[in-house]
Design an enzyme around this catalytic site. Sequence first.
Site, PDB file in Angstrom:
ATOM      1  N   THR A  18       0.821  -1.222   0.000  1.00  0.00           N
ATOM      2  CA  THR A  18       0.000   0.000   0.000  1.00  0.00           C
ATOM      3  C   THR A  18       0.848   1.263   0.000  1.00  0.00           C
ATOM      4  OG1 THR A  18      -1.850  -1.097   1.084  1.00  0.00           O
ATOM      5  CG2 THR A  18      -1.689   1.267   1.405  1.00  0.00           C
ATOM      6  N   THR A  93       1.571  -4.467   4.232  1.00  0.00           N
ATOM      7  CA  THR A  93       1.424  -4.795   5.657  1.00  0.00           C
ATOM      8  C   THR A  93       0.783  -6.160   5.890  1.00  0.00           C
ATOM      9  OG1 THR A  93      -0.710  -3.684   5.724  1.00  0.00           O
ATOM     10  CG2 THR A  93       1.224  -2.381   6.347  1.00  0.00           C
ATOM     11  N   ASP A  94       0.086  -6.672   4.866  1.00  0.00           N
ATOM     12  CA  ASP A  94      -0.684  -7.909   5.083  1.00  0.00           C
ATOM     13  C   ASP A  94       0.172  -9.073   5.559  1.00  0.00           C
ATOM     14  OD1 ASP A  94      -2.826  -6.456   4.226  1.00  0.00           O
ATOM     15  OD2 ASP A  94      -3.121  -7.529   2.342  1.00  0.00           O
TER      16      ASP A  94
HETATM   17  N1  ASP Z   1      -3.242  -3.570   2.886  1.00  0.00           N
HETATM   18  C1  ASP Z   1      -1.957  -3.990   2.471  1.00  0.00           C
HETATM   19  C2  ASP Z   1      -0.883  -2.987   2.816  1.00  0.00           C
HETATM   20  O1  ASP Z   1      -1.056  -2.376   3.812  1.00  0.00           O
HETATM   21  C3  ASP Z   1      -1.859  -4.448   1.089  1.00  0.00           C
HETATM   22  C4  ASP Z   1      -0.609  -5.247   0.954  1.00  0.00           C
HETATM   23  O2  ASP Z   1      -0.237  -5.958   1.886  1.00  0.00           O
HETATM   24  O3  ASP Z   1       0.031  -5.141  -0.090  1.00  0.00           O
HETATM   25  O4  ASP Z   1       0.108  -2.785   2.196  1.00  0.00           O
END
Ligand code: ASP
Length: 348
Positions: A18, A93-94
């Site tokens: 993200t 973050t995932d």
């Molecule tokens: N929501 C995720 C992020 O915070 C998407 C990912 O992991 O690419 O980056």
Amino acid sequence: MPTAQTPRRIVVFGLGGTIAMSTTSSGGVAPTLSADQLLTAVPGLTDTGITVDVVDFRQVPGASLTISDITALAEAIHDRLTDADGVVVTQGTDTIEETAFLLDLLHTGPQPVVVTGAMRNPSLAGPDGPANLLAAIQTAADPSARHQGCLVVFNDEIHAARRVRKTHTTSTATFQSPNGGPLGYVVEGRPRRLNQLSHRFTVTAKPGDDTRVPILTVTLGDDGTTLHALADHIDGLVLAAVGAGHVPARLVPGIEALAARVPAVLASRTGAGSVLESTYGFPGSERDLLARGVISAGYLDPIKARVLLHTLLSSGTDIPAVSAAFGAAGGYRPAETWPWPNDSSKDL
Ligand code: ASP
């Protein structure tokens, strides 16, 4: 030993996520921004006096990273640390709770490796990426972060990779360490450490993607269908058991048979606390399962336990060494019983 005054050089490895996303013509956001573009958006970075190099390593969402991507990243980090004081990794973050722990296991040097990302992409009001990236760079450049392995810096909090969990789908405070809390905070641009890790747990390994270590989440009324379907196709299993390490009595024979062939690790699905060792005596209790050859994950949650078990099995570790490793990393045996002592722990 560098001091806070020594000129510092940090390398930022961009992996996507993200923090690096922008709007696409087909709708939604996807990773497009380079590591250099991420740095351009950070106010005050040049005032820090820290020299920052960049490497565009991957450009994917966190969900599409693989174990071998992170193994390759650990090797690239090792090579770049010959002339840098620390490393920052930006990614989705995932999967940070997994990638950071894997980096923690594979990074044997004293320099900090700091993972960060963002919950709000750059097209939203108040994106958190620039602040997280600045705090991560400031932490990676600070001598106080040495000898702590891999850290996750997010929302001005400094977390140990082996404890941190993603706890919320959208909150910028999503990263929490339910067992022990954060190691410290970034205040006015300076990392302030309140706790320190007493030991590091590292391995010399190059884990790939071919090892099969699923997590089986045990649920109310579980009739064993999933366990039986998996049993002949896996190299090891992590049980995300209920409570302090419990499963329905009807699963016990299948788990015992599995544990006789491959490592079966008992973790808790609750999200915090340790698996117990000696409290409950019913069939399917922690005492019962441990007596049947199941290995306790201790404080490691199922996701961390799976990263550790995958790493150990893909480097050919035998069951006694797997058991010893979980005892030390899970916090229920002395840390010194970790089978592969790391020189960089000596001056902790
Ligand atoms: N929501 C995720 C992020 O915070 C998407 C990912 O992991 O690419 O980056």
